[in-house]
Design a protein around this motif. Structure first.
Motif, PDB file in Angstrom:
ATOM      1  N   PRO A 172      13.307  -8.720  -5.315  1.00  0.00           N
ATOM      2  CA  PRO A 172      14.183  -7.563  -5.485  1.00  0.00           C
ATOM      3  C   PRO A 172      13.969  -6.782  -6.768  1.00  0.00           C
ATOM      4  O   PRO A 172      14.350  -5.614  -6.849  1.00  0.00           O
ATOM      5  CB  PRO A 172      15.588  -8.193  -5.445  1.00  0.00           C
ATOM      6  N   ASP A 173      13.360  -7.392  -7.784  1.00  0.00           N
ATOM      7  CA  ASP A 173      13.117  -6.679  -9.039  1.00  0.00           C
ATOM      8  C   ASP A 173      11.731  -6.060  -9.098  1.00  0.00           C
ATOM      9  O   ASP A 173      11.274  -5.626 -10.168  1.00  0.00           O
ATOM     10  CB  ASP A 173      13.308  -7.631 -10.225  1.00  0.00           C
ATOM     11  N   THR A 174      11.036  -6.021  -7.958  1.00  0.00           N
ATOM     12  CA  THR A 174       9.709  -5.397  -7.867  1.00  0.00           C
ATOM     13  C   THR A 174       9.816  -4.126  -7.030  1.00  0.00           C
ATOM     14  O   THR A 174      10.816  -3.907  -6.343  1.00  0.00           O
ATOM     15  CB  THR A 174       8.696  -6.350  -7.208  1.00  0.00           C
ATOM     16  N   PRO A 175       8.803  -3.267  -7.037  1.00  0.00           N
ATOM     17  CA  PRO A 175       8.837  -2.064  -6.200  1.00  0.00           C
ATOM     18  C   PRO A 175       8.869  -2.374  -4.705  1.00  0.00           C
ATOM     19  O   PRO A 175       9.207  -1.505  -3.897  1.00  0.00           O
ATOM     20  CB  PRO A 175       7.529  -1.341  -6.569  1.00  0.00           C
ATOM     21  N   PHE A 176       8.547  -3.610  -4.311  1.00  0.00           N
ATOM     22  CA  PHE A 176       8.426  -3.954  -2.900  1.00  0.00           C
ATOM     23  C   PHE A 176       9.751  -4.409  -2.289  1.00  0.00           C
ATOM     24  O   PHE A 176      10.042  -4.112  -1.135  1.00  0.00           O
ATOM     25  CB  PHE A 176       7.358  -5.032  -2.716  1.00  0.00           C
ATOM     26  N   ASN A 177      10.534  -5.177  -3.057  1.00  0.00           N
ATOM     27  CA  ASN A 177      11.817  -5.694  -2.586  1.00  0.00           C
ATOM     28  C   ASN A 177      11.678  -6.275  -1.178  1.00  0.00           C
ATOM     29  O   ASN A 177      12.405  -5.924  -0.258  1.00  0.00           O
ATOM     30  CB  ASN A 177      12.877  -4.593  -2.601  1.00  0.00           C
ATOM     31  N   LEU A 178      10.711  -7.182  -1.027  1.00  0.00           N
ATOM     32  CA  LEU A 178      10.387  -7.751   0.270  1.00  0.00           C
ATOM     33  C   LEU A 178      11.254  -8.978   0.538  1.00  0.00           C
ATOM     34  O   LEU A 178      11.198  -9.969  -0.199  1.00  0.00           O
ATOM     35  CB  LEU A 178       8.902  -8.141   0.297  1.00  0.00           C
ATOM     36  N   GLN A 183       0.804  -1.212   0.000  1.00  0.00           N
ATOM     37  CA  GLN A 183       0.000   0.000   0.000  1.00  0.00           C
ATOM     38  C   GLN A 183       0.842   1.269   0.000  1.00  0.00           C
ATOM     39  O   GLN A 183       0.412   2.308  -0.509  1.00  0.00           O
ATOM     40  CB  GLN A 183      -0.940   0.009   1.207  1.00  0.00           C
ATOM     41  N   ILE A 184       2.045   1.206   0.551  1.00  0.00           N
ATOM     42  CA  ILE A 184       2.855   2.415   0.688  1.00  0.00           C
ATOM     43  C   ILE A 184       3.200   3.012  -0.671  1.00  0.00           C
ATOM     44  O   ILE A 184       3.295   4.234  -0.820  1.00  0.00           O
ATOM     45  CB  ILE A 184       4.136   2.127   1.518  1.00  0.00           C
ATOM     46  N   ILE A 185       3.350   2.161  -1.698  1.00  0.00           N
ATOM     47  CA  ILE A 185       3.716   2.678  -3.016  1.00  0.00           C
ATOM     48  C   ILE A 185       2.552   3.406  -3.678  1.00  0.00           C
ATOM     49  O   ILE A 185       2.748   4.109  -4.675  1.00  0.00           O
ATOM     50  CB  ILE A 185       4.226   1.563  -3.949  1.00  0.00           C
ATOM     51  N   LEU A 186       1.341   3.255  -3.130  1.00  0.00           N
ATOM     52  CA  LEU A 186       0.166   3.912  -3.687  1.00  0.00           C
ATOM     53  C   LEU A 186      -0.163   5.217  -2.975  1.00  0.00           C
ATOM     54  O   LEU A 186      -1.093   5.921  -3.381  1.00  0.00           O
ATOM     55  CB  LEU A 186      -1.046   2.968  -3.615  1.00  0.00           C
ATOM     56  N   LEU A 187       0.586   5.556  -1.932  1.00  0.00           N
ATOM     57  CA  LEU A 187       0.364   6.813  -1.219  1.00  0.00           C
ATOM     58  C   LEU A 187       0.865   7.982  -2.059  1.00  0.00           C
ATOM     59  O   LEU A 187       1.720   7.821  -2.943  1.00  0.00           O
ATOM     60  CB  LEU A 187       1.076   6.784   0.132  1.00  0.00           C
ATOM     61  N   SER A 188       0.349   9.177  -1.772  1.00  0.00           N
ATOM     62  CA  SER A 188       0.722  10.346  -2.566  1.00  0.00           C
ATOM     63  C   SER A 188       2.207  10.650  -2.472  1.00  0.00           C
ATOM     64  O   SER A 188       2.809  11.141  -3.424  1.00  0.00           O
ATOM     65  CB  SER A 188      -0.105  11.560  -2.124  1.00  0.00           C
ATOM     66  N   ASP A 189       2.847  10.341  -1.326  1.00  0.00           N
ATOM     67  CA  ASP A 189       4.295  10.504  -1.171  1.00  0.00           C
ATOM     68  C   ASP A 189       4.838   9.307  -0.400  1.00  0.00           C
ATOM     69  O   ASP A 189       4.960   9.354   0.828  1.00  0.00           O
ATOM     70  CB  ASP A 189       4.622  11.805  -0.437  1.00  0.00           C
ATOM     71  N   PRO A 190       5.156   8.226  -1.089  1.00  0.00           N
ATOM     72  CA  PRO A 190       5.608   7.003  -0.413  1.00  0.00           C
ATOM     73  C   PRO A 190       6.838   7.213   0.474  1.00  0.00           C
ATOM     74  O   PRO A 190       7.012   6.491   1.459  1.00  0.00           O
ATOM     75  CB  PRO A 190       5.935   6.058  -1.574  1.00  0.00           C
ATOM     76  N   THR A 191       7.669   8.189   0.162  1.00  0.00           N
ATOM     77  CA  THR A 191       8.910   8.400   0.924  1.00  0.00           C
ATOM     78  C   THR A 191       8.661   9.059   2.273  1.00  0.00           C
ATOM     79  O   THR A 191       9.575   9.130   3.095  1.00  0.00           O
ATOM     80  CB  THR A 191       9.889   9.270   0.120  1.00  0.00           C
TER      81      THR A 191
END
Length: 391
Positions: free
Chosen positions: A365-371, A256-264
Motif C-alpha cells: 500500500p505504500d508503493t505506487p502499485f498498491n497491489l 508497467q502502467i505507471i510508466l505509460l505517458s498517461d497512466p490514468t
C-alpha cells in the motif's frame, strides 16, 4: 601465423543423438562446449592456447526419441558461490516492483531482487553480496543453463516443460499471478470478448504468447499480435497507439502502467487469462542448492506466520517456542543439513525481512502499485501461501 579451428567430437555426438525414423520434423537446440585450439608458431616452440566457449547449435531432423539437453549441470553451486563470495542472480531490469534497474543510481530493486538478497544472506551472511544479471524473456533460460548465474528469479512461470525438458528445478512459488489485458479506458472495452479484430501487444519468449492464442481461440475472437522483444519494447508499442491492448501477467501490467505517458487513461480488465505461478529456478543436478533456495523462501513464509520480522527478530532469541527456535536455528541442525550455518533463516529475516515485509516494501500500500495480497496472503488470511515447517 598459422591458425586452425578444431571442433571437438561433442558437436558430432549431438548430431548422432538424432535418430532417423518415422517421427515428425523437430528443431532441437543444444548447448554444447566447443574447444578452439589456436597454434602460434613461436621461437623455439609452438604455443597452444585453448579456450572454451558455449554455442547454440540448432539441428532440424526427423526424430523418434527425445534428445537430452546439454547444459552446464548443477555441480556444487554452494561451494562455487561461497568461493567467489558473490551470488550471481539472473533478474529483470524493466519491471518496476519486481526487478528494476534504477538509471540514476545503477542499483537493482524489487520483489524478485529481494529474494536474490535473501539467498545471499543465507549463504554468504551478506544480503548485498549479489551480482544481478539482467535478462529478457528469451535470454533468461540459456543464461541459467550455461552456468553464468546461480539462480534465476525473474517473473518466471512454473510449467512442466521448463521443469523437465529445459533441465531446471523450481523452488516454491513466491507469487501467484494470472495473465491479464490492459486497454485504453476510452475504448469502451470491458471484456476481452469485445476485442474482435484488435491488435494486441505481447512480449516474445514468454508463456504469454501461447496463453493469448489459446484464450482467444477458446473465445472465438480473431486478433493480430504485435510481438515485442522485451517489456520495454512491448510497453512502448502499446503506449504509442500501435496496439489496442497490452497483455502480460497482471503483476506486470500493474508495474508497467505507471510508466505509460498517461497512466490514468488505461484500464486492466478483471479477467484472468491463465494461471501463472512464479518462482525461482535452479539447474538440474544440484539438489542441495535447490534445497537451499527452497528453504530460504520457506524461511520468509514461516517468519510471517510466526510474527518474526526485521525489527523484532532479536527479541525472539532465547525464547521457549520450539517452532521459533527451529526457524532461528537455536535448536536443530536445519542449516547444517544443507551446508549452511544453523542461523541462516535468522540472517534472512534480520537482513531482508519476512514475506510480508518483502511484499509490502515492493508492491504494498505504500508503493505506487498498491497491489492487494489476494492469493499471495497466508492461508490463515484467506490466501494460498502455506509455510512448510522447520522440523
Amino acid at each position: 601465423m598459422n591458425k586452425k579451428i578444431v571442433v571437438l567430437a561433442m558437436l558430432l555426438l549431438a548430431l548422432a543423438l538424432v535418430a532417423c525414423g518415422g517421427g515428425e520434423p523437430e528443431t532441437v537446440t543444444e548447448f554444447v562446449e566447443v574447444t578452439r585450439i589456436v597454434e602460434v608458431q613461436g621461437d623455439p616452440e609452438t604455443v597452444v592456447e585453448t579456450v572454451t566457449e558455449t554455442v547454440t547449435e540448432t539441428v532440424t531432423e526427423t526424430v523418434t526419441e527425445q534428445v537430452a539437453v546439454e547444459f552446464a549441470g548443477g555441480g556444487d553451486t554452494l561451494a562455487q558461490v561461497q568461493g567467489r563470495g558473490t551470488l550471481n542472480c539472473a533478474g529483470n531490469a524493466n519491471v518496476p516492483g519486481f526487478g528494476y534497474l534504477d538509471p540514476d543510481t545503477g542499483g537493482f530493486s524489487g520483489f524478485d531482487i529481494d529474494f536474490c538478497k535473501a539467498i545471499a544472506a543465507a549463504v554468504l551472511g551478506d544480503s548485498e553480496a549479489i551480482e544481478v544479471t539482467p535478462t529478457t524473456g528469451q535470454s533468461r533460460f540459456p543464461t541459467l543453463q550455461s552456468g553464468e548465474v546461480d539462480v534465476l528469479i525473474r517473473n518466471t512461470t512454473w510449467t512442466s516443460s521448463r521443469d523437465t525438458a529445459l533441465g531446471f528445478d523450481f523452488a516454491p512459488v513466491t507469487f501467484y499471478d494470472g495473465q491479464g489485458m490492459m486497454v485504453r479506458t476510452e475504448s469502451g472495452i470491458s471484456s476481452i470478448s469485445d476485442m474482435e479484430g484488435a491488435t494486441i501487444c505481447v512480449q516474445s519468449g514468454t508463456t504469454t504468447e501461447k496463453n493469448l492464442s489459446d484464450y482467444m481461440t477458446a473465445l472465438g475472437v480473431t486478433y493480430t499480435p504485435l510481438v515485442g522483444d522485451d517489456a520495454v519494447a512491448t510497453r512502448d508499442a502499446y503506449d504509442s497507439g500501435a496496439c489496442d491492448g497490452f497483455t502480460t501477467d497482471k503483476s506486470g501490467l500493474v508495474s508497467q502502467i505507471i510508466l505509460l505517458s498517461d497512466p490514468t487513461a488505461h484500464t486492466i480488465l478483471e479477467e484472468d487469462m491463465s494461471r501463472e505461478p512464479l518462482g525461482p529456478l535452479t539447474r538440474h543436478g544440484d539438489n542441495n542448492w535447490n534445497d537451499i533456495v527452497s528453504w530460504v523462501v520457506q524461511c520468509t513464509f514461516n517468519g510471517e506466520l510466526l510474527g518474526i520480522n526485521q525489527e523484532n527478530v532479536d527479541s525472539f532469541l532465547g525464547g521457549d517456542d520450539p517452532a521459533i527456535q527451529n526457524v532461528l536455528g537455536e535448536t536443530g541442525d536445519h542449516g547444517q543439513a544443507i551446508g549452511l550455518s544453523n542461523d541462516f533463516c535468522y540472517q534472512v529475516i534480520k537482513q531482508v525481512g519476512n514475506y510480508e515485509e518483502i511484499y509490502n516494501r515492493n508492491l504494498g500500500p505504500d508503493t505506487p502499485f498498491n497491489l492487494a495480497r489476494a492469493r499471495n496472503a497466508l492461508y490463515t488470511d484467506g490466501g494460498i501461501i502455506y509455510p512448510i515447517p522447520f522440523r
